[in-house]
Design an enzyme around this catalytic site. Structure first.
Site, PDB file in Angstrom:
ATOM      1  N   ASP B 186       0.826  -1.204   0.000  1.00  0.00           N
ATOM      2  CA  ASP B 186       0.000   0.000   0.000  1.00  0.00           C
ATOM      3  C   ASP B 186       0.854   1.246   0.000  1.00  0.00           C
ATOM      4  O   ASP B 186       0.417   2.327  -0.378  1.00  0.00           O
ATOM      5  CB  ASP B 186      -0.940  -0.002   1.210  1.00  0.00           C
ATOM      6  CG  ASP B 186      -1.935  -1.150   1.108  1.00  0.00           C
ATOM      7  OD1 ASP B 186      -1.657  -2.221   1.668  1.00  0.00           O
ATOM      8  OD2 ASP B 186      -2.952  -0.978   0.421  1.00  0.00           O
ATOM      9  N   ASN B 196       1.895  -2.865   4.131  1.00  0.00           N
ATOM     10  CA  ASN B 196       0.903  -3.727   3.490  1.00  0.00           C
ATOM     11  C   ASN B 196       0.013  -4.254   4.614  1.00  0.00           C
ATOM     12  O   ASN B 196       0.272  -4.001   5.798  1.00  0.00           O
ATOM     13  CB  ASN B 196       1.604  -4.868   2.726  1.00  0.00           C
ATOM     14  CG  ASN B 196       0.662  -5.636   1.819  1.00  0.00           C
ATOM     15  OD1 ASN B 196      -0.151  -5.040   1.105  1.00  0.00           O
ATOM     16  ND2 ASN B 196       0.740  -6.958   1.853  1.00  0.00           N
ATOM     17  N   LYS B 197      -1.022  -4.971   4.253  1.00  0.00           N
ATOM     18  CA  LYS B 197      -1.959  -5.539   5.225  1.00  0.00           C
ATOM     19  C   LYS B 197      -1.233  -6.080   6.467  1.00  0.00           C
ATOM     20  O   LYS B 197      -0.252  -6.827   6.335  1.00  0.00           O
ATOM     21  CB  LYS B 197      -2.725  -6.657   4.533  1.00  0.00           C
ATOM     22  CG  LYS B 197      -3.630  -7.483   5.426  1.00  0.00           C
ATOM     23  CD  LYS B 197      -4.900  -6.755   5.809  1.00  0.00           C
ATOM     24  CE  LYS B 197      -5.639  -7.491   6.886  1.00  0.00           C
ATOM     25  NZ  LYS B 197      -6.944  -7.968   6.485  1.00  0.00           N
TER      26      LYS B 197
END
Lengths: 275, 275
Positions: B186, B196-197
């Site tokens: 992201d 990221n997640k």
């Protein structure tokens, strides 16, 4: 053939989803007591053998069950079985209390303790630390898919210990905020691997990467006398979510390299220097 | 005040729970197009400024939104805005296809690829590898609490790519079985952290500990031109389970040390030697 009352205890052990290796070992001991109340002589001797297999099969990953079975004598005398099973239960309770005493000394004022899953030994340490007047905070994971973390949250709430619950995926994020990690164990192998709820290894890696000391709390009967890491069968309970099968091994193995110490009733075991 | 049609797009962006940074950036570009269809002149100029703030606020962790806002000119000319927003969408699509081409070359025959969450760039790579006739298997996490993993599973099923879904806590267990890790991003900061997640960091640590190469797939507009790791605000969406509040930061940061390479449309970026 085991008596129905004994089989009933085995079934309850198989269905247990929240409590861990030490609770199940205690239930196993109660199954032996029940067996000794019903059987005697040759039938008892056969029953002890059969029950031993069933107890271990409840969860072959758990050294506590293996050690319970080793602890119960092969005998025709029901009194002897009852006495040893009761001794096991008493030792179990005493070990937990002693772990609470020793472990709570490790907790410093204003510690931020991160944990994963539900461990009765960890809970005992937190309880004792609270009784000793220490102020600290606990970060705990939900521990999906069975959410043992929510059961632990309930207990902490009752004990007025302040806590925050996180999703399992945030272990790395919150390990950075923690000052100490404390987890339980289901099996500690001869070569120094700690089997505990899947995800424990992830927490250990995160703590290691962030310089957070990582401790395991475990009664000495969680130490397997023979098995090495590859000998341990990891129990799996697949399930479905939205019609999709989800793989679900219950435990993972953390090498001793990432562990600062194992808090037992005998003291704190530390990894050998060469690791 | 932005037109209702534009606000409606922003609301849909805010409610999106499965798709990631690249999908949201494309929706943001569509919001600019809609704005340029309705406004012109001074109103347009003001609208572009206001929309820029709203787009970034949808998810301040995502560099894609920041770069989209930078990409759109401050102008009174609606045609210019539309042209640039359409260019952004086209570049986005082309970048993804090129990432698929480059990334699929990294996949060897019989590879076991582990991933976390839902990344459209990762999906594109898998799709291209399949088209190239490669045989491989994917291990993916459920990615609680929103279960993007189940959405990815559905896509893989449609593409006839074989896969297994695991709980998030089993990342460490299954990293050992994998031969390659592939995740999306992201935000990639100037100092080489990949946001990221949440949980991506845990997968990276597990892969590093087991010698499994860990790759990130990300369009170059996910690279933040200014921010360093501590400048990035991580969005949180707390929720309740069984009356207990669960902390829920959506992203975590993985340092470049644990990343073998970042697959972009420009090529595979590798960490500087000194890391």
């Amino acid at each position: 053939m085991l008596p129905e009352e004994v089989e009933e205890i085995i079934r309850r052990m198989e269905e247990e989803r929240i409590q861990g290796a030490s609770y199940l070992a205690e239930m196993g001991a109660k199954a032996y007591i029940k067996l000794a109340e019903i059987f005697e002589g040759d039938t008892l001797l056969e029953g002890i053998k059969e029950l031993g297999t069933e107890v271990i099969n409840v969860n072959p990953t758990m050294a506590s069950l293996y050690n319970l079975v080793r602890f119960i004598p092969l005998t025709k005398n029901p009194e002897f079985v009852k006495a040893k099973a009761e001794e096991f239960i008493r030792l179990n309770k005493e070990a937990k209390l002693e772990i609470g005493n020793i472990g709570s000394e490790i907790i410093d004022q204003n510690e931020i303790i991160i944990t994963h899953s539900y461990s009765s030994a960890v809970l005992e340490i937190l309880k004792r630390a609270k009784e000793k007047g220490k102020t600290f905070k606990v970060i705990l994971t939900e521990s999906g898919p069975d959410y043992e973390g929510l059961a632990l949250a309930k207990r902490l709430d009752e004990l007025k210990i302040s806590f925050e619950v996180i999703t399992d995926s945030q272990m790395g994020l919150f390990a950075k905020k923690a000052t100490l990690a404390l987890v339980g164990a289901d099996n500690i192998t001869r070569d120094g691997y700690v089997f505990n709820k899947a995800g424990t290894y992830l927490l250990a890696l995160s703590c290691y990467d962030n310089g957070v000391p990582f401790y395991v709390a475990a009664e000495s009967f969680k130490i397997h006398p023979e098995a090495k890491v590859d000998d341990v069968k990891i129990v799996e309970r697949k399930f479905k979510r939205d019609h999709t099968i989800i793989r679900n091994y219950l435990f993972d193995a953390t090498p001793w390299k990432y562990i600062r110490g194992i808090i037992t009733e005998l003291g704190v075991l530390v990894p050998p220097k060469e690791i």
